[in-house]
Design a protein around this motif. Structure first.
Motif, PDB file in Angstrom:
ATOM      1  N   LYS A   1       0.850  -1.065   0.065  1.00 51.05           N
ATOM      2  CA  LYS A   1       0.100   0.103  -0.060  1.00 51.05           C
ATOM      3  C   LYS A   1       0.928   1.038  -0.048  1.00 51.05           C
ATOM      4  O   LYS A   1       1.931   1.351   0.396  1.00 51.05           O
ATOM      5  CB  LYS A   1      -1.032   0.048   1.203  1.00 51.05           C
TER       6      LYS A   1
ATOM      7  N   LEU B   1       0.980   4.520   9.574  1.00 47.12           N
ATOM      8  CA  LEU B   1       0.047   5.316   9.863  1.00 47.12           C
ATOM      9  C   LEU B   1       0.065   6.091  11.229  1.00 47.12           C
ATOM     10  O   LEU B   1       0.539   5.129  12.124  1.00 47.12           O
ATOM     11  CB  LEU B   1      -1.423   4.583   9.904  1.00 47.12           C
TER      12      LEU B   1
ATOM     13  N   LEU C   1      -7.378  -0.400  10.768  1.00 45.48           N
ATOM     14  CA  LEU C   1      -8.650  -0.176  10.174  1.00 45.48           C
ATOM     15  C   LEU C   1      -9.030   1.290  10.623  1.00 45.48           C
ATOM     16  O   LEU C   1      -9.430   2.235   9.692  1.00 45.48           O
ATOM     17  CB  LEU C   1      -9.921  -0.895  10.809  1.00 45.48           C
ATOM     18  N   LEU C   2      -9.176   1.469  11.870  1.00 45.01           N
ATOM     19  CA  LEU C   2      -9.619   2.672  12.442  1.00 45.01           C
ATOM     20  C   LEU C   2      -8.593   3.695  12.267  1.00 45.01           C
ATOM     21  O   LEU C   2      -9.037   5.129  11.780  1.00 45.01           O
ATOM     22  CB  LEU C   2      -9.838   2.760  13.886  1.00 45.01           C
TER      23      LEU C   2
ATOM     24  N   GLU D   1      -6.774   4.025   9.604  1.00 44.08           N
ATOM     25  CA  GLU D   1      -6.814   4.436   8.272  1.00 44.08           C
ATOM     26  C   GLU D   1      -7.842   5.073   7.905  1.00 44.08           C
ATOM     27  O   GLU D   1      -7.866   5.988   6.852  1.00 44.08           O
ATOM     28  CB  GLU D   1      -6.922   2.974   7.322  1.00 44.08           C
ATOM     29  N   HIS D   2      -8.697   5.279   8.787  1.00 42.47           N
ATOM     30  CA  HIS D   2      -9.950   5.887   8.324  1.00 42.47           C
ATOM     31  C   HIS D   2     -10.255   6.999   9.691  1.00 42.47           C
ATOM     32  O   HIS D   2     -11.384   6.810  10.331  1.00 42.47           O
ATOM     33  CB  HIS D   2     -11.290   5.229   8.094  1.00 42.47           C
ATOM     34  N   GLN D   3      -9.590   7.682  10.097  1.00 46.68           N
ATOM     35  CA  GLN D   3      -9.381   8.570  11.247  1.00 46.68           C
ATOM     36  C   GLN D   3     -10.780   9.440  11.180  1.00 46.68           C
ATOM     37  O   GLN D   3     -10.936  10.223  10.189  1.00 46.68           O
ATOM     38  CB  GLN D   3      -8.231   9.510  11.330  1.00 46.68           C
TER      39      GLN D   3
ATOM     40  N   MET E   1     -13.780   8.640  11.135  1.00 47.49           N
ATOM     41  CA  MET E   1     -14.988   7.948  10.794  1.00 47.49           C
ATOM     42  C   MET E   1     -15.383   7.074  11.825  1.00 47.49           C
ATOM     43  O   MET E   1     -14.375   6.403  12.465  1.00 47.49           O
ATOM     44  CB  MET E   1     -14.640   7.063   9.308  1.00 47.49           C
TER      45      MET E   1
ATOM     46  N   PHE F   1     -16.996   3.341  12.949  1.00 43.91           N
ATOM     47  CA  PHE F   1     -17.318   2.066  12.550  1.00 43.91           C
ATOM     48  C   PHE F   1     -18.331   1.241  13.744  1.00 43.91           C
ATOM     49  O   PHE F   1     -17.879   1.557  14.657  1.00 43.91           O
ATOM     50  CB  PHE F   1     -16.068   1.397  12.420  1.00 43.91           C
TER      51      PHE F   1
ATOM     52  N   ARG G   1     -19.500  -3.631  11.352  1.00 46.27           N
ATOM     53  CA  ARG G   1     -18.557  -3.364  10.272  1.00 46.27           C
ATOM     54  C   ARG G   1     -17.005  -3.882  10.742  1.00 46.27           C
ATOM     55  O   ARG G   1     -16.367  -4.013   9.695  1.00 46.27           O
ATOM     56  CB  ARG G   1     -18.717  -1.979  10.056  1.00 46.27           C
TER      57      ARG G   1
ATOM     58  N   LYS H   1     -14.509   5.126  16.734  1.00 46.05           N
ATOM     59  CA  LYS H   1     -13.579   5.964  15.930  1.00 46.05           C
ATOM     60  C   LYS H   1     -12.218   6.087  16.465  1.00 46.05           C
ATOM     61  O   LYS H   1     -12.268   6.092  17.840  1.00 46.05           O
ATOM     62  CB  LYS H   1     -14.324   7.013  15.530  1.00 46.05           C
TER      63      LYS H   1
ATOM     64  N   ASP I   1      -9.601   9.386  16.794  1.00 48.51           N
ATOM     65  CA  ASP I   1      -9.319  10.912  16.260  1.00 48.51           C
ATOM     66  C   ASP I   1      -8.675  11.479  17.399  1.00 48.51           C
ATOM     67  O   ASP I   1      -8.247  10.935  18.226  1.00 48.51           O
ATOM     68  CB  ASP I   1     -10.637  11.503  16.066  1.00 48.51           C
TER      69      ASP I   1
END
Length: 230
Positions: A130, A135, A168-169, A171-173, A175, A177, A181, A228, A230
């Motif tokens: 990737k 991250l 997962l979390l 990578e999508h800070q 967001m 879940f 999911r 999430k 953040d």
């Protein structure tokens, strides 16, 4: 290509033999141990890619073995037990097991879970390919290539499932879940009454990365929705 090696730890000869038959038919090499002490001694000589572990054994039970192994290894563990209470499952997952099955179990389902655990674990052993292999969020760093998590420069030991959830979390800070999911993304299987499994793993991650797990700075609840970072 070298065969994937699995260690079956159970004091019941018949159960070990049945598991061995199904795993060998699926193409895996299988080692056996009667208790935790024998298993630890064997692991000093022969590496394995997954462990199937009985909870109740003489000499060294599954809980003691799991705690000792997690001090030195991230090898996936599927725990087996005749106990069916949710608290027993939660306890097994909280001390480092990656999955939990109650006896009696369907050997074909066990093989399916073995494949699921190995797929994610072996993926972690290869470079991700990737664009973003690092991250970061403030003092927290996750390296996909080396499968390491650092907090303020100090390594944090996570199980493969804990690592996958954090990845997962991160990578999508920002967001949110849901537990469903997260489960379908990380376990790669249908979500069926698995919220407690996700909850235990979230709690374990918090205990490892948060100064105060009750007041998390990173991994937060969004009440009634999910989680999430953040």
């Amino acid at each position: 290509m070298e065969k994937i090696r699995i260690l079956v730890v159970d004091d019941d000869d018949a159960i070990r033999d049945v598991i061995q038959i199904y795993l060998r038919n699926a193409g895996y090499e299988v080692l056996q141990a009667e208790d935790g002490q024998e298993a630890l001694a064997l692991l000093t000589q022969t590496p394995v890619q997954l462990i199937i572990l009985d909870l109740m054994m003489p000499h060294m039970d599954g809980i003691s073995f799991c705690l000792k192994l997690r001090e030195i290894s991230h090898t996936p563990i599927i725990m087996l037990s005749a106990k069916t209470e949710d608290m027993d499952k939660i306890h097994g997952l909280s001390i480092g097991a990656d999955d939990y099955m109650t006896k009696p179990f369907n050997p074909l389902e066990l093989v399916a879970r073995v494949k699921s655990q190995l797929r994610r674990y072996l993926d972690f052993q290869q470079p991700s390919g990737k664009a973003q292999d690092i991250l970061e969020l403030r003092s927290l760093t996750l390296n996909r290539t080396t499968h390491q998590v650092l907090l303020q420069g100090q390594e944090v030991r996570l199980t493969p499932k804990e690592f996958a959830i954090l990845e997962l979390l991160l990578e999508h800070q920002g967001m949110v879940f849901s537990a469903e999911r997260i489960y379908t993304a990380v376990w790669q299987e249908p979500f069926m009454e698995s919220e407690s499994t996700v909850m235990v793993h979230i709690r374990n991650i918090r205990e490892k990365i948060e100064k105060s797990p009750r007041h998390p700075e990173y991994l937060k609840n969004v009440w009634g929705v999910g989680y999430k970072i953040d």
